[in-house]
Structures are given as C-alpha cells and as structure tokens.
Design a protein around this motif. Structure first.
Motif, PDB file in Angstrom:
ATOM      1  N   GLY A  69       0.816  -1.206   0.000  1.00  0.00           N
ATOM      2  CA  GLY A  69       0.000   0.000   0.000  1.00  0.00           C
ATOM      3  C   GLY A  69       0.846   1.250   0.000  1.00  0.00           C
ATOM      4  O   GLY A  69       2.074   1.206   0.089  1.00  0.00           O
ATOM      5  N   TYR A  70       0.166   2.349  -0.114  1.00  0.00           N
ATOM      6  CA  TYR A  70       0.810   3.653  -0.133  1.00  0.00           C
ATOM      7  C   TYR A  70       0.636   4.312   1.230  1.00  0.00           C
ATOM      8  O   TYR A  70      -0.464   4.324   1.780  1.00  0.00           O
ATOM      9  CB  TYR A  70       0.180   4.545  -1.205  1.00  0.00           C
ATOM     10  N   ARG A  71       1.709   4.864   1.755  1.00  0.00           N
ATOM     11  CA  ARG A  71       1.670   5.552   3.036  1.00  0.00           C
ATOM     12  C   ARG A  71       1.863   7.042   2.769  1.00  0.00           C
ATOM     13  O   ARG A  71       2.868   7.462   2.214  1.00  0.00           O
ATOM     14  CB  ARG A  71       2.786   5.039   3.943  1.00  0.00           C
ATOM     15  N   LEU A  72       0.867   7.807   3.166  1.00  0.00           N
ATOM     16  CA  LEU A  72       0.933   9.256   2.962  1.00  0.00           C
ATOM     17  C   LEU A  72       0.930   9.967   4.308  1.00  0.00           C
ATOM     18  O   LEU A  72       0.245   9.541   5.242  1.00  0.00           O
ATOM     19  CB  LEU A  72      -0.260   9.729   2.137  1.00  0.00           C
ATOM     20  N   ASP A  73       1.691  11.038   4.384  1.00  0.00           N
ATOM     21  CA  ASP A  73       1.713  11.853   5.597  1.00  0.00           C
ATOM     22  C   ASP A  73       0.384  12.575   5.737  1.00  0.00           C
ATOM     23  O   ASP A  73      -0.186  13.040   4.754  1.00  0.00           O
ATOM     24  CB  ASP A  73       2.836  12.893   5.531  1.00  0.00           C
ATOM     25  N   ARG A  74      -0.079  12.672   6.975  1.00  0.00           N
ATOM     26  CA  ARG A  74      -1.315  13.401   7.254  1.00  0.00           C
ATOM     27  C   ARG A  74      -0.974  14.683   8.000  1.00  0.00           C
ATOM     28  O   ARG A  74      -0.060  14.706   8.803  1.00  0.00           O
ATOM     29  CB  ARG A  74      -2.240  12.571   8.134  1.00  0.00           C
ATOM     30  N   SER A  75      -1.725  15.696   7.739  1.00  0.00           N
ATOM     31  CA  SER A  75      -1.524  16.945   8.465  1.00  0.00           C
ATOM     32  C   SER A  75      -2.696  17.256   9.386  1.00  0.00           C
ATOM     33  O   SER A  75      -2.657  18.208  10.143  1.00  0.00           O
ATOM     34  CB  SER A  75      -1.326  18.102   7.477  1.00  0.00           C
ATOM     35  N   ASP A  76      -3.730  16.429   9.315  1.00  0.00           N
ATOM     36  CA  ASP A  76      -4.905  16.655  10.159  1.00  0.00           C
ATOM     37  C   ASP A  76      -5.155  15.435  11.032  1.00  0.00           C
ATOM     38  O   ASP A  76      -4.754  14.333  10.708  1.00  0.00           O
ATOM     39  CB  ASP A  76      -6.132  16.923   9.286  1.00  0.00           C
ATOM     40  N   PRO A  87      -5.309  12.890  14.542  1.00  0.00           N
ATOM     41  CA  PRO A  87      -4.302  12.284  15.421  1.00  0.00           C
ATOM     42  C   PRO A  87      -3.346  11.318  14.711  1.00  0.00           C
ATOM     43  O   PRO A  87      -2.296  10.993  15.230  1.00  0.00           O
ATOM     44  CB  PRO A  87      -5.145  11.537  16.456  1.00  0.00           C
ATOM     45  N   GLU A  88      -3.710  10.864  13.520  1.00  0.00           N
ATOM     46  CA  GLU A  88      -2.873   9.910  12.804  1.00  0.00           C
ATOM     47  C   GLU A  88      -1.731  10.627  12.090  1.00  0.00           C
ATOM     48  O   GLU A  88      -1.915  11.694  11.530  1.00  0.00           O
ATOM     49  CB  GLU A  88      -3.696   9.133  11.772  1.00  0.00           C
ATOM     50  N   VAL A  89      -0.552  10.011  12.116  1.00  0.00           N
ATOM     51  CA  VAL A  89       0.603  10.589  11.440  1.00  0.00           C
ATOM     52  C   VAL A  89       0.595  10.219   9.959  1.00  0.00           C
ATOM     53  O   VAL A  89       0.977  11.010   9.114  1.00  0.00           O
ATOM     54  CB  VAL A  89       1.912  10.104  12.113  1.00  0.00           C
ATOM     55  N   PHE A  90       0.141   8.998   9.657  1.00  0.00           N
ATOM     56  CA  PHE A  90       0.111   8.501   8.291  1.00  0.00           C
ATOM     57  C   PHE A  90      -1.282   7.987   7.967  1.00  0.00           C
ATOM     58  O   PHE A  90      -2.043   7.614   8.843  1.00  0.00           O
ATOM     59  CB  PHE A  90       1.088   7.329   8.106  1.00  0.00           C
ATOM     60  N   GLN A  91      -1.563   7.929   6.683  1.00  0.00           N
ATOM     61  CA  GLN A  91      -2.761   7.254   6.195  1.00  0.00           C
ATOM     62  C   GLN A  91      -2.308   6.266   5.139  1.00  0.00           C
ATOM     63  O   GLN A  91      -1.493   6.594   4.277  1.00  0.00           O
ATOM     64  CB  GLN A  91      -3.768   8.237   5.618  1.00  0.00           C
ATOM     65  N   TRP A  92      -2.821   5.050   5.219  1.00  0.00           N
ATOM     66  CA  TRP A  92      -2.445   3.990   4.292  1.00  0.00           C
ATOM     67  C   TRP A  92      -3.573   3.741   3.305  1.00  0.00           C
ATOM     68  O   TRP A  92      -4.746   3.758   3.676  1.00  0.00           O
ATOM     69  CB  TRP A  92      -2.165   2.692   5.055  1.00  0.00           C
ATOM     70  N   PHE A  93      -3.194   3.478   2.056  1.00  0.00           N
ATOM     71  CA  PHE A  93      -4.151   3.113   1.016  1.00  0.00           C
ATOM     72  C   PHE A  93      -3.678   1.822   0.375  1.00  0.00           C
ATOM     73  O   PHE A  93      -2.537   1.740  -0.081  1.00  0.00           O
ATOM     74  CB  PHE A  93      -4.245   4.211  -0.047  1.00  0.00           C
ATOM     75  N   GLU A  94      -4.544   0.833   0.342  1.00  0.00           N
ATOM     76  CA  GLU A  94      -4.184  -0.459  -0.241  1.00  0.00           C
ATOM     77  C   GLU A  94      -3.871  -0.291  -1.728  1.00  0.00           C
ATOM     78  O   GLU A  94      -4.615   0.346  -2.471  1.00  0.00           O
ATOM     79  CB  GLU A  94      -5.320  -1.451  -0.049  1.00  0.00           C
ATOM     80  N   TRP A  95      -2.771  -0.887  -2.148  1.00  0.00           N
ATOM     81  CA  TRP A  95      -2.299  -0.751  -3.516  1.00  0.00           C
ATOM     82  C   TRP A  95      -3.368  -1.123  -4.539  1.00  0.00           C
ATOM     83  O   TRP A  95      -3.635  -0.373  -5.471  1.00  0.00           O
ATOM     84  CB  TRP A  95      -1.057  -1.636  -3.721  1.00  0.00           C
ATOM     85  N   SER A  96      -3.981  -2.275  -4.363  1.00  0.00           N
ATOM     86  CA  SER A  96      -4.932  -2.755  -5.372  1.00  0.00           C
ATOM     87  C   SER A  96      -6.152  -1.848  -5.476  1.00  0.00           C
ATOM     88  O   SER A  96      -6.712  -1.689  -6.557  1.00  0.00           O
ATOM     89  CB  SER A  96      -5.364  -4.186  -5.076  1.00  0.00           C
ATOM     90  N   LYS A  97      -6.550  -1.215  -4.395  1.00  0.00           N
ATOM     91  CA  LYS A  97      -7.715  -0.329  -4.449  1.00  0.00           C
ATOM     92  C   LYS A  97      -7.374   0.987  -5.131  1.00  0.00           C
ATOM     93  O   LYS A  97      -8.219   1.575  -5.785  1.00  0.00           O
ATOM     94  CB  LYS A  97      -8.265  -0.102  -3.049  1.00  0.00           C
ATOM     95  N   VAL A  98      -6.168   1.451  -5.003  1.00  0.00           N
ATOM     96  CA  VAL A  98      -5.753   2.682  -5.666  1.00  0.00           C
ATOM     97  C   VAL A  98      -5.544   2.427  -7.159  1.00  0.00           C
ATOM     98  O   VAL A  98      -5.997   3.183  -8.007  1.00  0.00           O
ATOM     99  CB  VAL A  98      -4.470   3.271  -5.022  1.00  0.00           C
ATOM    100  N   GLU A  99      -4.852   1.348  -7.477  1.00  0.00           N
ATOM    101  CA  GLU A  99      -4.511   1.046  -8.872  1.00  0.00           C
ATOM    102  C   GLU A  99      -5.712   0.607  -9.697  1.00  0.00           C
ATOM    103  O   GLU A  99      -5.760   0.838 -10.894  1.00  0.00           O
ATOM    104  CB  GLU A  99      -3.435  -0.049  -8.934  1.00  0.00           C
ATOM    105  N   ASN A 100      -6.674  -0.031  -9.060  1.00  0.00           N
ATOM    106  CA  ASN A 100      -7.784  -0.616  -9.816  1.00  0.00           C
ATOM    107  C   ASN A 100      -9.038   0.242  -9.814  1.00  0.00           C
ATOM    108  O   ASN A 100     -10.076  -0.193 -10.301  1.00  0.00           O
ATOM    109  CB  ASN A 100      -8.106  -2.015  -9.279  1.00  0.00           C
ATOM    110  N   GLU A 101      -8.973   1.429  -9.266  1.00  0.00           N
ATOM    111  CA  GLU A 101     -10.183   2.285  -9.248  1.00  0.00           C
ATOM    112  C   GLU A 101     -10.133   3.306 -10.336  1.00  0.00           C
ATOM    113  O   GLU A 101      -9.170   3.639 -10.909  1.00  0.00           O
ATOM    114  CB  GLU A 101     -10.333   2.962  -7.890  1.00  0.00           C
TER     115      GLU A 101
END
Length: 136
Positions: free
Chosen positions: A113-120, A122-136
């Motif tokens: 998955g992809y890990r992105l920094d969050r600025s809002d 309590p979470e420092v990162f947000q993860w997105f599953e690779w297959s859901k990003v690539e296949n949408e």
C-alpha cells in the motif's frame, strides 16, 4: 422497524452525495491518484510487476516452495527491467510499500500500500491499499 421503501431511498441519497464533486472523496487519496496519473505509463506496469513479484516471493517463502520463491524474484527483476526499457530510474515512479506479515504456524502473508503523511487529526500517516488505488 425500517420500512422497505426507506432503505432504497436512503441508499440512493447516500450514493448521490458521494457522486458529487468533492464529497465523499478522500483528499489524500485524490492527491495520490493524481500523482500516479502524472507519472510515465510504464510506472503502472513497474508497480504491478513489483507487487506481483513481492507477493509471489512471500507466498513461496510461506509454503517453502523454492520454485515459487524464485518466480517471485524473477518478477521483481522484470519490474526493474521495465524501468530500464523505458529509460526510467526507480525514483521516477511511486512504488507502494510492501510488508511481510507473519501468521500462525510459520506462514507469511504480504500487504502492499501507499503511506501518505497526514496533516490533520491524530494519525501521522494514512495507508491506502495498492490494489484499491490502482484498480479504481
């Protein structure tokens, strides 16, 4: 008790709201998708080969099958060949993070998955599953 006519109307209303521009869309995910779309087309092939190689390699390790492990390594090599054939460096393409997850009885699983920094929030990162990003 909820009426049978209320449920379809409620679902339709929710679906309509999420279809409106800017509503129901995660801005971080939209940013990621825009970045991926702006990369050379070969990057998508590179990512697909990389993830397939990683998953196959981990599967081979999990079931202790040398041939499967080797097939995974070959797929990983083919991902690098895609870059070379298109005059791209590894840094020219966004690559998902892939993780090996230990399971019971010595088995392994993988997740990419992809890990992105969050600025809002309590979470420092947000993860997105690779297959859901690539296949949408």
């Amino acid at each position: 008790m909820i009426s049978r006519t209320v449920v379809p109307v409620a679902l339709l209303a929710l679906a309509g709201c999420s279809a409106l521009p800017g509503l129901g869309e995660d801005p971080l995910k939209a940013e990621l998708e825009a970045r991926l779309a702006s990369e050379p087309a070969a990057c998508a092939d590179y990512r697909a080969a990389y993830v397939a190689g990683f998953e196959t390699h981990v599967q081979g390790l999990s079931v202790d099958q040398q041939a499967l492990t080797q097939q995974g390594l070959e797929r990983l090599e083919s991902s690098r060949a895609i870059l070379a054939a298109n005059d791209l460096a590894r840094t020219d393409c966004t690559r998902p993070h892939c993780i090996i997850e230990p399971l019971d009885a010595g088995k392994l699983d993988s997740w990419c998955g992809y890990r992105l920094d969050r600025s809002d929030g309590p979470e420092v990162f947000q993860w997105f599953e690779w297959s859901k990003v690539e296949n949408e």
